[in-house]
Design an enzyme around this catalytic site. Structure first.
Site, mmCIF file in Angstrom:
data_model
loop_
_atom_site.group_PDB
_atom_site.id
_atom_site.type_symbol
_atom_site.label_atom_id
_atom_site.label_comp_id
_atom_site.label_asym_id
_atom_site.label_seq_id
_atom_site.Cartn_x
_atom_site.Cartn_y
_atom_site.Cartn_z
ATOM 1 N N GLY A 163 -12.521 88.334 90.438
ATOM 2 C CA GLY A 163 -13.444 89.163 89.171
ATOM 3 C C GLY A 163 -15.018 89.118 89.893
ATOM 4 O O GLY A 163 -15.074 88.446 90.031
ATOM 5 N N ASP A 220 -12.428 79.904 86.234
ATOM 6 C CA ASP A 220 -12.454 81.649 86.088
ATOM 7 C C ASP A 220 -12.313 82.766 85.506
ATOM 8 O O ASP A 220 -13.358 81.396 84.459
ATOM 9 C CB ASP A 220 -10.924 82.059 86.492
ATOM 10 C CG ASP A 220 -10.008 82.617 86.812
ATOM 11 O OD1 ASP A 220 -8.891 83.563 86.831
ATOM 12 O OD2 ASP A 220 -10.959 83.846 86.785
ATOM 13 N N GLY A 246 -6.950 89.591 83.158
ATOM 14 C CA GLY A 246 -5.667 90.252 84.186
ATOM 15 C C GLY A 246 -6.770 91.381 84.338
ATOM 16 O O GLY A 246 -6.005 92.848 84.866
ATOM 17 N N GLU A 270 -3.241 84.169 89.221
ATOM 18 C CA GLU A 270 -4.036 83.112 88.212
ATOM 19 C C GLU A 270 -3.783 82.056 87.402
ATOM 20 O O GLU A 270 -4.351 81.047 86.898
ATOM 21 C CB GLU A 270 -5.463 84.036 87.387
ATOM 22 C CG GLU A 270 -6.599 85.276 88.314
ATOM 23 C CD GLU A 270 -6.752 85.581 87.240
ATOM 24 O OE1 GLU A 270 -6.615 86.348 87.117
ATOM 25 O OE2 GLU A 270 -8.267 85.996 87.991
HETATM 26 O O1 5RP Z 1 -8.632 88.460 85.047
HETATM 27 C C1 5RP Z 1 -9.626 88.263 86.006
HETATM 28 C C2 5RP Z 1 -8.482 89.266 87.381
HETATM 29 O O2 5RP Z 1 -7.581 89.303 87.197
HETATM 30 C C3 5RP Z 1 -10.757 88.315 86.082
HETATM 31 O O3 5RP Z 1 -11.152 87.105 86.364
HETATM 32 C C4 5RP Z 1 -11.163 89.109 84.305
HETATM 33 O O4 5RP Z 1 -10.932 90.383 84.775
HETATM 34 C C5 5RP Z 1 -12.552 89.317 84.352
HETATM 35 O O5 5RP Z 1 -13.204 89.608 85.381
HETATM 36 P P1 5RP Z 1 -15.029 90.225 85.864
HETATM 37 O O6 5RP Z 1 -15.738 88.596 85.008
HETATM 38 O O7 5RP Z 1 -14.652 91.029 86.871
HETATM 39 O O8 5RP Z 1 -15.347 90.321 84.312
#
Ligand code: 5RP
Length: 233
Positions: A34, A90, A104, A112
């Site tokens: 992400g 993450d 997700g 993840e």
């Molecule tokens: O779970 C994820 C990907 O599967 C990402 O960590 C989540 O969607 C957050 O993304 P972003 O940092 O772009 O807002």
């Protein structure tokens, strides 16, 4: 990028770079997926290039993160070589007060969750709007299902009370995860008992993963107009 997007991006970057401070030389680091996690990969690459950190190897949680890390010269490894990860950084789509998550949004939920479960420390990095009073208030629960029988899964998820949307790729075709599975985004609304819902999803044949990340977060780093906060569960 609109001014709002650049402000959000600055908060994501601030949270990511704060989390990278937790990395020590010699660590095996889970690399999330992400836009927020990408800032962490970039910061890690800089620290490795300047020699501030040494002997760090990354376990990517998606092909996208693998490609980014490779392009930046971050050494990579696998869970086969390193089945225990020291620290994973993450992002998340929604964070509840007990640090349970919905993840997700970027479609990487299965890898993840595997990496999170293999990690001694799971550091979640978000901008402040991701905080929520209850999971499901702001974000649907992504459910990764095998293409075989996915319509039956959709009916099952509707029977649990979800409004189900098949996630589409940019070309309008069904999105497929790194594993070739389909993602059904399930709007349950605010979820009263996330553990019970997670158990129902886990018990269904053909459901390969879901975005309810419960009891996995060890640290939460949040960046917003009031600065950066770090909570430890
Ligand atoms: O779970 C994820 C990907 O599967 C990402 O960590 C989540 O969607 C957050 O993304 P972003 O940092 O772009 O807002």
């Amino acid at each position: 990028m609109t001014p709002d997007e650049s402000v959000v991006s600055s908060f994501k970057r601030a949270a990511a770079e704060r989390a990278v401070d937790f990395i020590q030389s010699g660590m095996v680091v889970g690399l999330g997926t992400g836009s927020t996690a990408a800032f962490a990969v970039r910061k890690l690459a800089v620290l490795l290039a300047e020699g501030t950190l040494k002997d760090v190897v990354g376990v990517p949680t998606s092909r996208t993160t693998e490609a980014l890390a490779t392009s930046l010269g971050v050494p990579l490894t696998t869970l086969d070589v390193h089945p225990v990860v020291d620290l994973t950084i993450d992002g998340a789509d929604e964070v509840a007060p007990d640090l349970s998550l919905i993840k997700g949004g970027g479609g990487a939920l299965l890898r993840e969750k595997i990496v999170a479960q293999a990690s001694r420390r799971e550091v979640i990095i978000v901008d402040a709007p991701k905080l929520s009073p209850r999971l499901g208030t702001k974000w649907p629960v992504p459910v990764e299902v095998l293409p075989f029988g996915w319509r039956s899964q959709s009916l099952f998820l509707e029977s649990l009370g979800a409004r189900v949307t098949v996630r589409l790729a940019l070309d309008g075709a069904p999105f497929h995860t790194d594993q070739g599975n389909v993602v059904l985004d399930c709007d349950f609304g605010p979820i009263n008992d996330a553990a019970a819902l997670a158990a129902r999803l886990d018990s269904r044949a053909g459901v390969m993963a879901h975005g309810l990340f419960l009891n996995l977060t060890t640290d939460l780093v949040v960046a917003g107009p009031d600065g950066i906060t770090h909570r430890v569960r």
